[in-house]
Design a protein around this motif. Structure first.
Motif, short mmCIF file in Angstrom:
data_model
loop_
_atom_site.label_atom_id
_atom_site.label_comp_id
_atom_site.label_asym_id
_atom_site.label_seq_id
_atom_site.Cartn_x
_atom_site.Cartn_y
_atom_site.Cartn_z
N GLY A 423 0.81 -1.22 0.00
CA GLY A 423 0.00 0.00 0.00
C GLY A 423 0.85 1.27 0.00
N LYS A 424 2.05 1.19 -0.51
CA LYS A 424 2.98 2.34 -0.49
C LYS A 424 2.46 3.51 -1.32
N SER A 425 2.09 3.21 -2.56
CA SER A 425 1.65 4.29 -3.46
C SER A 425 0.34 4.88 -2.97
N THR A 426 -0.56 4.05 -2.49
CA THR A 426 -1.85 4.54 -2.00
C THR A 426 -1.62 5.47 -0.80
N SER A 457 -9.74 0.66 -6.44
CA SER A 457 -9.04 0.88 -5.17
C SER A 457 -7.66 1.49 -5.37
N THR A 476 3.99 -0.80 -9.03
CA THR A 476 4.99 0.24 -9.25
C THR A 476 6.24 -0.42 -9.83
N LYS A 558 -3.00 -0.53 6.35
CA LYS A 558 -4.19 -1.38 6.12
C LYS A 558 -4.78 -1.87 7.44
N ASP A 560 -7.36 -0.97 8.74
CA ASP A 560 -8.80 -1.12 8.57
C ASP A 560 -9.16 -2.57 8.31
N SER A 596 -4.08 3.92 7.80
CA SER A 596 -4.71 3.32 6.63
C SER A 596 -4.63 4.33 5.49
N GLY A 597 -3.90 3.95 4.48
CA GLY A 597 -3.77 4.85 3.33
C GLY A 597 -5.09 5.01 2.60
#
Ligand SMILES: Nc1nc2c(ncn2[C@@H]2O[C@H](COP(=O)(O)OP(=O)(O)OP(=O)(O)O)[C@@H](O)[C@H]2O)c(=O)[nH]1
Length: 844
Positions: A423-426, A457, A476, A558, A560, A596-597
């Motif tokens: 979830g780095k980019s998000t 998403s 990525t 994450k 969530d 949470s991104g």
């Protein structure tokens, strides 16, 4: 020159060499007497040899002529091979015997008939064949044609006559000087005249002889012309000849005794063609013609004056225009009026436009007045320089002082790491959105577009993942850069790829970072998957620490997905911290943020969820901003890592982007590009798209360079101060830590070295020692191999192109390396000593 000639003469002692030859030779050898003498001696030798060989040849030819009369007997079945050409060999072969026989032979064509027959002579020819000579033409010259032979004979006779004639003394006073205005102006050829056999071979040496010679010449020429151009007489000319009763030029009409006036008749019948007359000045043509005609005795012009003849000839249209008389009148009328162009130009001139140039007389006065007005306007014009004054020599800026007195925000680069899909980019997209660097409309568009391809998403990830492939694959691939500013710091995000295939790109990003954000997917089993040996969590953490990053923020993302569980957060933290400590991150330099991104909780804004009320500490942005100082030497010699090179923009300069590792740079400065060793001038500097006169260590810059070709620059190169060039190591020693190895590292192992954005092939030359990673003391000398986790001193040799490198002591950025093998990171370390240098500026 004279002196040199005398010296050469004395040295040669050869009277056969002329002064001119000596002069030429001396001049050719730039007055070098020795060389001139040598050359002339050689020349003499060659000439003598030539003479001798010519003499030998003639005697050989004589002998061969004798041999030619020999009889050669060929025995059947012996197979006399040859190239098929007639050979006049003096050597005897076993199958050929020679006998002296009379020239009269039994075989006219000799042995050449059987040349090239591999199987010998046919049995039917089982007889002696007498060789009587080659296929010599029976009739001598021209191969046997009696007519041609006769022609050759007559020519030879003519030549003989001419020779004899030339030897006759000729009184010069008899030859009238040629004047260009008369037909007799034809220059008499100095070459012998080719006369008809009827012409006496020896012309009388009197005044009449010249006229006779000229007559013959003209007759000859006329005959030639008649031969070669009879088809070329135009119909116009033929009709003229018919009208005037003139005969076509005929040699027979000219007797050898004709005088010069009759020769002129030849000219008179060659009237100027229509084309020639139109090309030439008609007055000149007429005068030339008249003078020729006046001397003519042609019956065609009997009783006519020259002018009358001219009129008669030219009293007809030269060109027949394909128009009727009426049309001709119309054409004439058209030209009487001003042309449409004239009308337009005059109208422009009347309105005060540019002066028109026209031939129409009607508009002349108006044109003159316009021109006068224009001249007046031009005089009243003055030039005003509105350009910015550029000083001749740019004032050198004290950048250190300028920086300390400026109120610039601290520039910090951070790299975002973690296992694939953590979830780095998000997370970074969300951060940029929440700080206002990205507007809501863009995010809405990304959401729509991403939904259309079934990746709704990924909308926030698209802020950084810009390429179509990255978006389509949801992965990525290269380091994405983006920047934002908080109240205190200007940040540059380096979003690294998480997939193991793109670890080299991750290294490139990490090598430009001041600190790191490690993103952990806290979803059930996801953290564990990333933390295994094959996961990238460990590898990334180790790499970034090896590249000198000391501060790390762990974003437990994450959350969530685990219902904001404090337990899961603690679990991740407790598992990870020991590993990070072992990798070299101190607890004080490590922080954990539950977030949470996707939802944006604890990124920029503190979460207001009751489920997350257990967390009271800093948000991710607060953690980023807590790093308020970074150690940078802005007064040191310049070291700038080039990340990209491109041509474009409005200027013809070469543009580079990069990060200043150390020192400072200013516009007008000359810098050195390594490894090409080419210098370049700094034309302009931009920081975050804003032009600036200078930049310091830590700044990400775009620089326009001049006086350098683009071929001398590449990503991974270093721009440095010319006075302090960065070295390129050929061999060097390094202190490395071995990562998880599948096979031990040994002497001779081939590896890839990564330094910043540079990758080159290298070989382990020597395993020097194994050292204790805590104390740094040597535990074993010359180990035979290295195993996982061992720290060792090794010697490496670069076998690819040389690339900029420095010891870690001299440069923390240029002294760090990563070693990889077969797609796996096998070690990382620091350069301790450069053993040999290769700064020759060459590369493939
Ligand atoms: N539930 C949930 N999903 C998230 C969160 N952050 C990211 N994701 C999802 O995780 C998936 C991968 O997100 P990315 O941001 O592309 O992950 P990444 O780490 O940048 O991926 P790579 O760079 O390719 O390694 C996407 O489907 C995101 O929607 C989060 O906080 N919660």
């Amino acid at each position: 020159m004279d002196e040199a000639i005398t010296q050469v003469k004395n040295a040669l002692e050869d009277t056969a060499v002329t002064d001119a030859q000596i002069r030429d030779t001396v001049w050719n050898y730039y007055f070098d007497v020795d060389q001139s003498v040598n050359f002339l001696r050689d020349l003499r030798k060659k000439q003598e040899n030539k003479k001798q060989s010519a003499a030998k040849k003639s005697s050989k030819a004589f002998h061969e002529r004798l041999l030619f009369a020999d009889t050669v007997t060929c025995r059947p079945g012996t197979g006399h091979r040859s190239s098929g050409k007639l050979r006049q060999s003096t050597q005897s072969s076993p199958s050929i015997s020679k006998q002296k026989t009379p020239l009269v032979s039994r075989c006219q064509y000799g042995v050449s008939i059987f040349d090239g027959i591999p199987w010998g002579l046919p049995a039917s020819m089982n007889t002696e064949i007498t060789y009587c000579g080659g296929p010599t033409p029976r009739m001598g010259l021209l191969g046997g044609s009696s007519k041609l032979a006769a022609l050759a004979k007559s020519r030879a006779a003519k030549r003989q006559q001419e020779l004899e004639y030339q030897q006759q003394p000729q009184p010069m006073e008899d030859v009238q000087p040629a004047t260009p205005s008369t037909p007799s102006a034809i220059a008499l050829p100095k070459s012998p005249l080719v006369l008809d056999t009827a012409v006496p071979s020896t012309p009388p040496a009197s005044g009449a002889s010249v006229s006779k010679r000229l007559t013959s010449l003209l007759a000859e020429r006329s005959r030639d012309r008649g031969r070669t151009t009879s088809r070329a007489i135009s119909p116009e000319k033929q009709s003229y000849l018919r009208r005037t009763g003139s005969q076509s030029p005929s040699v027979s009409s000219l007797s050898p005794n004709s005088d010069l006036s009759s020769a002129s008749a030849v000219f008179s019948e060659n009237i100027p063609s229509s084309f020639a007359t139109s090309l030439c000045d008609s007055a000149f043509a007429q005068s030339t013609f008249s003078s020729a005609a006046s001397t003519s005795s042609s019956p065609a012009f009997d009783g006519m004056s020259a002018d009358e003849i001219w009129k008669m000839i030219t009293n007809k249209p030269l060109f027949y225009l394909p128009v009727t008389e009426k049309q001709a009148e119309e054409i004439a009328k058209n030209f009487a009026r001003p042309s449409p162009d004239d009308i337009i130009k005059d109208a422009q001139a009347t309105k005060g436009g540019t002066a028109s140039v026209t031939s129409s007389k009607k508009v002349q006065p108006q044109k003159a007045s316009n021109r006068a007005g224009l001249e007046k306007d031009m005089k009243s014009l003055s030039m005003q320089d509105h350009s910015v004054k550029i000083p001749q020599s740019r004032q050198k800026i004290n950048v250190v002082e300028a920086f300390s007195s400026s109120r610039r925000k601290l520039h910090i680069n951070f790299v975002v790491l973690g296992h694939v899909d953590a979830g780095k980019s998000t997370l970074m997209g969300r951060l940029l959105y929440d700080v206002g660097a990205i507007d809501a409309r863009t995010i809405e568009k990304y959401k729509r577009d991403a939904s259309n391809i079934g990746k709704g998403s990924f909308a926030f990830a698209w802020v950084l993942d810009q390429s179509a492939e990255e978006r389509a694959r949801g992965v990525t691939m290269d380091v994405a850069m983006n920047s934002f500013e908080s109240s205190k710091v200007a940040f540059t995000i380096l979003d690294a790829p998480g997939h193991k295939d793109f670890v080299p790109n991750m290294i490139a990003g990490a090598s430009e970072a001041d600190f790191a954000v490690l993103v952990i997917d806290s979803s059930p089993n996801a953290f564990e998957a990333g933390f295994t040996q094959s996961g990238q969590t460990k590898e990334h953490a180790l790499l970034v620490r090896s590249l000198g990053v000391q501060r790390i923020i762990v974003a437990v993302n994450k959350l969530d997905n685990v219902n904001w569980s404090e337990f899961r957060f603690d679990e991740v933290k407790e598992t990870l911290m020991p590993f990070l400590s072992a990798a070299g991150f101190s607890e004080s330099q490590t922080s954990f943020v539950p977030c949470s991104g996707l939802s944006g909780d604890n990124i920029v804004n503190r979460s207001i969820r009751p489920e997350l009320s257990w967390y009271k500490d800093r948000t991710l942005l607060e953690e980023l901003e807590s790093l308020t100082s970074v150690e940078r030497d802005i007064g040191a010699p310049l070291q700038l890592s080039v990340t990209d090179v491109f041509k474009g923009g409005s200027s013809s300069a070469i543009n580079i982007t990069g990060r200043i590792n150390a020192g400072n740079i200013q516009v007008g400065e000359t810098v050195l590009a390594v490894p090409s060793n080419e210098t370049a001038a700094v034309k302009s500097i931009a920081i975050a798209d804003q032009p600036n006169n200078w930049a310091v260590a830590g700044d990400n810059v775009q620089i326009a360079l001049s006086n350098i070709d683009i071929v001398h620059l590449r990503a991974g190169d270093i721009l440095c101060a010319s006075a302090n060039p960065v070295r390129c190591a050929k061999t060097f020693s390094a202190r490395i830590i071995a990562f998880q190895l599948r096979i031990p590292l040994i002497k001779g192992s081939n590896v890839l070295i990564y330094r910043g954005r540079t990758t080159e092939a290298a070989r382990i030359l020597r395993l020097v020692a194994v050292v204790d990673k805590n104390t740094g003391k040597i535990t074993k000398n010359k180990p035979r191999h290295l195993i996982s986790g061992q720290t060792a001193i090794v010697e490496l040799e670069v076998i690819g192109n040389s690339f900029p490198m420095e010891t870690f002591k001299a440069s923390k950025d240029l002294g760090r390396i990563v070693l990889r093998q077969d797609g796996n990171t096998v070690a990382a370390g620091i350069v301790e000593e450069i053993l040999s240098v290769k700064n020759d500026g060459t590369r493939d």
